[in-house]
Structures are given as C-alpha cells and as structure tokens.
Design a protein around this motif. Structure first.
Motif, mmCIF file in Angstrom:
data_model
loop_
_atom_site.group_PDB
_atom_site.id
_atom_site.type_symbol
_atom_site.label_atom_id
_atom_site.label_comp_id
_atom_site.label_asym_id
_atom_site.label_seq_id
_atom_site.Cartn_x
_atom_site.Cartn_y
_atom_site.Cartn_z
ATOM 1 N N GLY B 23 8.468 7.322 4.177
ATOM 2 C CA GLY B 23 8.926 6.917 2.847
ATOM 3 C C GLY B 23 7.773 6.959 1.859
ATOM 4 O O GLY B 23 7.869 7.551 0.774
ATOM 5 N N LEU B 24 6.655 6.346 2.276
ATOM 6 C CA LEU B 24 5.479 6.333 1.398
ATOM 7 C C LEU B 24 4.944 7.750 1.211
ATOM 8 O O LEU B 24 4.550 8.141 0.114
ATOM 9 N N ALA B 25 4.972 8.513 2.320
ATOM 10 C CA ALA B 25 4.440 9.883 2.271
ATOM 11 C C ALA B 25 5.201 10.728 1.249
ATOM 12 O O ALA B 25 4.607 11.478 0.472
ATOM 13 N N ALA B 378 -1.922 9.573 4.440
ATOM 14 C CA ALA B 378 -2.431 10.808 5.064
ATOM 15 C C ALA B 378 -1.328 11.863 5.132
ATOM 16 O O ALA B 378 -1.546 13.027 4.766
ATOM 17 N N LEU B 379 -0.128 11.409 5.536
ATOM 18 C CA LEU B 379 1.001 12.350 5.605
ATOM 19 C C LEU B 379 1.346 12.868 4.205
ATOM 20 O O LEU B 379 1.611 14.056 4.014
ATOM 21 N N GLY B 380 1.337 11.927 3.246
ATOM 22 C CA GLY B 380 1.673 12.278 1.858
ATOM 23 C C GLY B 380 0.678 13.269 1.289
ATOM 24 O O GLY B 380 1.057 14.223 0.602
ATOM 25 N N THR B 438 -6.740 13.284 -8.113
ATOM 26 C CA THR B 438 -5.372 13.212 -7.594
ATOM 27 C C THR B 438 -5.377 12.644 -6.186
ATOM 28 O O THR B 438 -4.544 11.801 -5.844
ATOM 29 N N ILE B 439 -6.324 13.101 -5.374
ATOM 30 C CA ILE B 439 -6.427 12.585 -4.001
ATOM 31 C C ILE B 439 -6.752 11.091 -4.040
ATOM 32 O O ILE B 439 -6.187 10.294 -3.290
ATOM 33 N N ALA B 446 -1.368 4.791 -1.486
ATOM 34 C CA ALA B 446 -1.098 4.481 -0.073
ATOM 35 C C ALA B 446 -1.554 3.068 0.253
ATOM 36 O O ALA B 446 -0.829 2.283 0.879
ATOM 37 N N VAL B 447 -2.764 2.740 -0.227
ATOM 38 C CA VAL B 447 -3.296 1.397 0.013
ATOM 39 C C VAL B 447 -2.396 0.365 -0.665
ATOM 40 O O VAL B 447 -2.026 -0.660 -0.071
ATOM 41 N N ALA B 448 -2.011 0.676 -1.920
ATOM 42 C CA ALA B 448 -1.149 -0.255 -2.668
ATOM 43 C C ALA B 448 0.183 -0.439 -1.951
ATOM 44 O O ALA B 448 0.666 -1.568 -1.806
ATOM 45 N N GLY B 449 0.759 0.690 -1.488
ATOM 46 C CA GLY B 449 2.051 0.624 -0.779
ATOM 47 C C GLY B 449 1.935 -0.243 0.463
ATOM 48 O O GLY B 449 2.779 -1.110 0.719
ATOM 49 N N GLY B 450 0.854 -0.029 1.220
ATOM 50 C CA GLY B 450 0.637 -0.819 2.433
ATOM 51 C C GLY B 450 0.450 -2.286 2.102
ATOM 52 O O GLY B 450 1.009 -3.168 2.769
ATOM 53 N N LEU B 451 -0.324 -2.547 1.042
ATOM 54 C CA LEU B 451 -0.601 -3.941 0.695
ATOM 55 C C LEU B 451 0.654 -4.651 0.177
ATOM 56 O O LEU B 451 0.893 -5.815 0.505
#
Lengths: 233, 474
Positions: B23-25, B378-380, B438-439, B446-451
């Motif tokens: 989902g995040l990816a 990483a997947l994203g 961009t990276i 990704a960090v924000a999504g995880g947090l």
C-alpha cells in the motif's frame, strides 16, 4: 507477604455494576501455598489480578511486603511485576513467534539482564523443567504440558517472591495435570516461594495446604494441612 | 530482544506486512513517477524556452509593438526578361523578422540598468531566395481557315513559362564578441569551429546541423546570401533538436545584409540575481522607453500544445492523485497496524503482566510498523524508478507550440527569434529524471507512513491494561 483489607472491586458493565470482590480481608504469609477455589464468576481471577498487581481495587488496601500496592504508580507496579511476581496462565500465553528459550527471556528483558546472561538463565530454567532439548522449539511445536513448563520457566527465571497461577492445569489432560502439579509443588519447595493458585478443580483444592474459597465476592480461608516452604530470601 | 521479536513477528506476519508495505509502496511509487514526469515536463519546457532564449538568458528586450504600416514587409523580387531563356535568374529578399528593430545603443542602455549583469544584441533575419528561369513563348502565325477576307492570321504566342524554386531560411546575426549569451548558447559546435571575437567583419557563417544536412553543406563550403559569399566555418547542433536559426552570421554582417545598420531585433539580458528578475524587468521597462521586456515566466505561459496539456495534467491531476493514494496508503497502514494490535491483545497483555513497560510494548509495535514503512519505501522506490525508467525508455514525444497568445514584445511580437518559433511546433521527447530530492522525499514518506501507522498501533498498545488484556481472552 500479603495483607488484604476490605478489598472491593466493582466493574461497570453498561448501566449495571458488577461487584467482583466485596470487602475481602486476607493474610498470606511468606512461603504459603494457597489455592483459591470458587465457582465461575465468583471473583477468583479478579482476586489473583489484584494480588499480581495487574489491577487496582476499587476500595481497600493490598499490602505487599508492607507497601500498599493499590496506591503505587503504574511505573512502580510494572517494576513490582517485573521483579517480584511470576504469573502462569491457563492458556500458557506464550509468544507464538518466539522459541521456548526466547519466551523465557521475555521475563528477563524488563530487568535489564544482558543478552548472553539472559540466554544462559533461560536455558538453565528450561533444563530445570526438563526442556533442555527443546530450547529452540516454537510453542506450536510443543505439547500442552511442554508449553506450560515453558510458561513455568518464564515465571520462575527471574526468581520472584510470589508465583501466581491462574488455572494452570485447566487446559491439560489428567496425566499432564498431575505432572505439572507435582512440578509446581517441587518448585515451590525448592525456590521457597509464596505460591497462590486459582482453580475450579476440587481434586486440587482438596489437597491444598490452605484453601481460600471465594463465593459472591467473599473469601473463606480453610487451613487443611498448612505448611510453608522454607523461604530462601 | 527488540530485534529478535521484531524479526520473528515480521516473518510470521508476512502477508500483513506485505499488504501494508505494498500500500505504501504504491503511494510512494506514484509520487516518484509523478515527480519525475513533472521534472521531465519542466526540463522539456526549459528546453523549449532555451531554444528561444539561449542558456543563461533571464529576459529579452524587444521593441514595443506598434501598428505596422511599413510596406517593406512585402517581399519584392525583380526579374528582367532575357533573350536567353535557358539562363537561370536568382533573387534574394532579406527581411528583418517582425519588422521591429531597436537601436544598438539600447543594448548599452540596458546593460547600464541596475541588476543587469550582461546584455547582448542580436538581429534575426528571414531570407527568401527565388531561383529559376523564364522560357519565352514563341509567336506562331495562323493561316486562313475559311475566314473571309483573311489573308493571314494574327500571330499567336504559344509555349513559354517560368520555373522557379523558393528557398526560405532564417539567419541570425550574433554578437561574436559576446558568445556566452543569446540563442547560440543552446547549440554546440559539432564540426568546425565557433566564431571568434575578431570575426565581426568576416564573411563567415555557422550553419545549423539540420539545415546543413538538408542542403548538404559542410565545413569549408560557401553559402551565398543576397549576393554575398560566406564561408562555412562550423556546424552547430541544437541541444533541443530545434535551432533558433538556420544560419548564424556575425551581427555586423547581418546588419549590412538587411540594411539595418546599428539595429538589433532583440536584446538578451542576464540578471545579476535570478531571484530579482521581476525587479530588473520593471527597471528596464521604466528606464528604456519603447521596449517590451519578456521574462522566461512570461514566455512559459505562452507554451501550448501537448507538452502544456501533459504538464498541467502532471501538476494537477498527478499531484492530487499521488496525495490521495498516499493518504489512502497511510490510512490503510494505520488501520492494519491498529487491527494487528487488536489481534495481539493477549500477547501484549502477557508482556505487560511480565513487567514490560508500556513504552517498551509501544516501541515494539512502532518498530514493526517502521520496518513495514521502510519495506514499503524500498518497494515504492523500486517501482517508482521502474515507472520513471519506463517513461524515459518510451520517451513519448510532446509538442510545444510557442507564443501564439502573446502580443507586443512577446514571442509573437517584436521581431525576435521567438516569432519564428511561433509559426511552428517544437517536438520534445519526454524524460522522467529521478533526482536525489525525489528519492529523499520518498524515503521521508516511507518513514512518515511507518511512523503514522506505528503511532496508531503503539497508542492502542500503550492504552492496554494488563488485566484488561488478559480478561478479554477469558
């Protein structure tokens, strides 16, 4: 060890108030083995949670070594559970993703024990209950009796003052039940623990040195063949 | 314990971890692709604008638009009748593009303005060359054919005609003393040599590679413009594939050819501070009368065609789609993490009963969510890079039409190279460059999504009381 005075516990269930414990007075000495028996919904598990510092009473005091744990902060209660109280559950409550050894280690983690020491102590505890060959097995790979032995190791590895057991043989067959009871009895004596066990099994209740019968939130103590373990602390 | 538990949990709940990560990816991949395509669009627009302006030019100054009543806008060709009908005749018409010129002194005037770093003048010409021959008709007398009184017919002209070819091309007079500003900066000399500052009076030319290919010109050949022979010293290739002019000659030569002594069509201006362009524009317009100042921002608004449409799509639809997908991905991750905590109430309750602090349990949940976020990141990033790479590999061609809406000094106006471009569309191959920024954004997301997911789950776990957690399973 424990001195309970007027311990009351009420729950709200919707508009209804449930009186789980009604002004219990109880004294449990160091090294005592007490079996709490009573009908379902009689309040025995609630009493065990009070003794295990897992919950607070609505009223009354619970003195543990002279300290009223009903008034302790959450942090101090957590520390008390981590250092002085070992608990065994009916359905073992092992972490399914961790091996037997790692499950035992979870009891040492909050005490700040270093990893190598943790692994050594956990292995020793499992060997003492006859699971030296099963250190790296997951709970799903063990029988019910073996899982309860892991749970017992987890409860005792930190050398607590009190061992609380909530229907520890409730999920076991008769043969395994007797094995576990014999093991617990042996450990109680060996470790010099105060051992409090909740059960609805009248066979276990009959052979208990002290029997606390709880009914409608009130306790009656019967000293059947009272004996205390030689306290080692 | 933290890492062992974390690793085991993630391994055990592979599917849930994969769903959260995917989902995040998806959201992150979309952000990378849209960002890269947007960057590609911006680069394409910059290329289009650079093909008019040249690198480093911040604005151009042209003559303010006036109603053109001049008659010299109509090309005139003079051919005389000759006896020898087989002889080829040729006539060149050299015109100033747009017919609007500024005096060369304006260049000096503009250079002197506050905030101007450099100003260079240029003259854009349009040459129409007509080549061909006339064939004279032949008079033939007609004999009587029943017409009464007729002794002989009137002579009749038969045959004859004209065969002419028309060759139109553009010539740009460049200031050879200042070659680092102006339209030629977007071209590279691929054969021969560039102009030198001493060649302002030399009859030398640099030819655009595309035009040279069509006309089969090579370095060392000669090209005749309005009767003047020029030597080709270099072949220039435009970066964007579309050059400002077909032929570049020294400014003085262009002025002589078009009879425009001391005149220029455009002044190319570089500001000292690229953030002060609007101020410099206002200063020039105020102090140099009769001029129109056009900045790259003004010109960008005149870009139309599929490039403009795609750019608008990328910045509006793409941006909002990315945001929507990201929010959805964050919510899904948060809900799944929270639901995982609900399924593990007994587990966390047991740990709390063993003496684990709420903070330790929360850290465990947040750690798992964080790793899911990183996996998703990483997947994203991999998916996003693949998307951007695919766009670059396909390189869809976008068309940019320039200056069609401008008036006055804009691209359609005052006789500057832009006007030539206005008449035609520029094809640009779209790329999707992925920048480090961009990276970095992707990693941050990704960090924000995880947090965010971890905060939801951790908050729920921290609120669990050991007794409640155990009671729920009894």
């Amino acid at each position: 060890m424990y001195k309970l005075s007027g311990v009351t516990k009420q729950y709200s269930r919707g508009k209804e108030t449930v009186h789980a414990l009604r002004g219990i007075d109880l004294v449990i000495e160091d090294g005592d083995q007490v079996v709490i028996q009573g009908p379902t919904g009689g309040g025995k598990s609630t009493l065990l949670q009070m003794l295990g510092a897992l919950d607070r009473p609505t009223a009354g005091s619970i003195e543990f070594d002279g300290v009223d744990i009903a008034k302790l902060s959450e942090t101090k209660l957590t520390r008390l559970r981590a250092e002085k109280i070992g608990i065994i559950f009916q359905s073992f409550n092992l972490i399914p993703t961790l091996t037997a050894q790692e499950n035992v280690e979870t009891a040492l983690a909050p005490m700040g024990t270093k990893p190598a020491e943790r692994r050594r102590l956990a292995a020793e505890a499992l060997e003492s209950v006859g699971l030296g060959e099963r250190l790296h097995h997951l709970p799903g790979e063990l029988s019910g009796g073996q899982q309860q032995r892991v749970a017992i190791s987890r409860a005792l590895v930190k050398k607590p003052k009190v061992l609380l057991a909530d229907e520890p043989t409730g999920a076991l067959d008769e043969g395994t039940r007797d094995e576990i009871l014999a093991l617990l009895d042996g450990l109680w004596k060996e470790y010099g623990l105060t051992f409090i066990m909740v059960t609805h099994d009248s066979h276990i209740a009959k052979s208990a040195p002290r029997l606390a019968t709880i009914k409608a939130g009130q306790v009656t103590i019967t000293d059947q063949a009272r004996q205390t373990a030689p306290v080692s602390y | 314990m933290f890492l062992i538990y974390l690793r085991r949990e993630l391994r055990r709940r592979k599917k849930a971890a994969l769903v959260i990560s995917m989902g995040l990816a998806l959201g992150i991949a979309l952000v990378i692709t849209v960002n890269s395509v947007s960057a590609g669009m911006t680069a394409a627009q910059d290329k289009v604008l650079q093909s008019l302006y040249g690198l480093g030019t911040d604005m151009t100054v042209t003559k303010a638009q006036t109603s053109t009543t001049s008659t010299n806008g109509t090309p005139k060709f003079s051919f005389g009748a000759k006896d020898d009908s087989s002889k080829t005749q040729s006539s060149d018409n050299v015109r100033v593009q747009g017919f609007q010129t500024l005096k060369s002194t304006v260049v000096t005037q503009v250079s002197a303005q506050k905030g101007v770093d450099q100003a260079v003048g240029g003259l854009s010409l349009s040459v129409t060359k007509v080549d061909g021959s006339f064939t004279q008709g032949k008079a033939q007398s007609t004999t009587g054919s029943g017409q009464r009184g007729s002794t002989g017919g009137q002579p009749k002209v038969q045959g004859g005609g004209a065969d002419f070819s028309v060759n139109s091309y553009t010539v740009y007079g460049t200031d050879v003393a200042n070659l680092d500003l102006g339209p030629m900066t977007t071209s590279k000399i691929t054969k021969g040599v560039d102009f030198t500052s001493s060649q302002s009076n030399s009859k030398v030319v640099v030819v655009d590679s595309a035009y040279a290919k069509t006309k089969k010109y090579s370095v060392g050949d000669s090209i005749t413009i309005s009767g003047t022979k020029f030597k080709i010293i270099g072949i220039a290739t435009a970066d964007s594939g579309d050059s400002t002019a077909n032929v570049y000659i020294p400014l003085k030569q262009a002025q002589t050819l078009s009879d425009s002594k001391d005149l220029v069509t455009t002044v190319y201006v570089k500001a000292t501070d690229s953030k002060q362009i609007d101020t410099v524009k206002a200063t020039i317009q105020k102090n140099v009368s009769g001029t129109t100042v056009t900045t790259s921002a003004d010109l960008a608004s005149t870009v139309s065609g599929s490039l403009s449409t795609a750019s608008n799509l990328a910045t509006s639809v793409g941006k909002w789609l990315s945001i929507a997908v990201l929010i959805a991905a964050f919510l899904v991750a948060a809900l799944l993490t929270s639901s995982a905590v609900s399924r593990r109430v007994r587990e966390f309750g047991t740990l709390k009963a063993l003496g684990w602090k709420s903070g330790r349990v929360t850290r465990q949940v947040m750690g798992e969510a964080f790793v899911n976020g990183l996996l998703g990141g990483a997947l994203g990033i991999a998916l996003g890079l693949a998307g951007a790479y695919t766009v670059t590999a396909i390189s869809p061609t976008l068309t940019a039409s320039l200056g069609s809406t401008s008036s006055g000094g804009g691209p359609g106006g005052g006789g500057r190279p832009g006007q030539q471009a206005a008449a035609k569309a520029i094809d640009i191959a779209l790329t999707a460059p992925v920048s480090v920024n961009t990276i970095a954004i992707a990693v941050a997301l990704a960090v924000a999504g995880g947090l965010i997911a971890g905060t939801f789950g951790g908050w729920r776990a921290s609120r669990l009381r050991p007794a409640d957690a155990l009671r729920r399973v009894e």
